[in-house]
Design a protein around this motif. Structure first.
Motif: not given
Length: 232
Positions: A124-129
């Motif tokens: 999820q963090t990767l997608l957000t970044k």
């Protein structure tokens, strides 16, 4: 040697009962400038709360970071969580000023943490970044306001550096450490990164920033807008 002499004198005068102390920072790495200060880390089991203090002593600016034999562990942890290991790096690289026999273990803790690198991002963090980088790049592509473009580029510079380092398991930086951290990872990439932003700030050419943003996003699916969701 003058810096080390001054640092030892400072510790002897203001922390005569400490268990350990190290001198770190640019003067240790041979990167000092006319405005460099002395970064001194103190380990003193008589203090209850860690603190940082800025002083002018013996005509030197001094930044002193004071820890007990337990508080530094919390700072090691929080530095690792934010992926900017300021205190572990200072301890690992620091020149010994005082040691009653405890520094070897603390330096080893710092070295292990530094070698391990930061925890990987969640999916999820990767997608957000990815989404945030895409959004900032779209802002840069769309704006015709030169003043706005300057600060959008600032945002992109920090975000690109964070993305490429974190996705490769490396520590990030801030301010001057952005370029230093990139060079430690990949000097060729760091040079192209600097060239892209230098060209923009000097001539307004956005092409280099666009290319380098797409380059770091490509292995993870490229730009992201359609389908991104958070908290649904």
């Amino acid at each position: 040697m003058k810096a080390i002499f001054v640092a030892k004198r400072f510790v002897d005068e203001y922390f005569p009962h400490c268990q350990a102390a190290v001198l770190a920072g640019s003067v240790v790495r041979g990167e000092e400038t006319p405005t460099s200060d002395l970064d001194i880390v103190i380990f003193d089991n008589q203090i209850e709360n860690a603190y940082r203090e800025s002083r002018i002593e013996y005509n030197w600016p001094i930044e002193v970071f004071v820890h007990s034999l337990t508080t530094y562990k919390n700072y090691f942890l929080t530095d690792a969580e934010r992926a900017r290991p300021s205190l572990p790096r200072m301890v690992a690289e620091g020149v010994v000023l005082v040691d009653t026999g405890i520094l070897s273990n603390i330096k080893n803790e710092a070295a292990v943490l530094l070698n391990k690198g930061p925890a990987p991002w969640s999916e999820q963090t990767l997608l957000t970044k990815r989404y945030m980088l895409t959004d900032a790049l779209d802002d840069l592509l769309g704006t015709q306001n030169e003043a706005e473009a300057l600060f959008i580029a600032n945002t992109l510079a920090e975000a690109i550096h964070e993305f490429v380092l974190r996705t490769n398991g490396k520590w990030i930086g801030a301010s001057k450490w952005i370029v230093r951290a990139l060079k430690q990872y990949d000097e060729d990439f760091a040079d192209r990164f600097v060239d892209a932003f230098h060209a923009f700030y000097k001539t307004g050419d956005r092409e280099g920033i666009i290319n380098i943003t797409d380059e770091v996003l490509a292995p993870y699916g490229g730009r992201l807008f359609e389908g991104y969701s958070l908290g649904k």
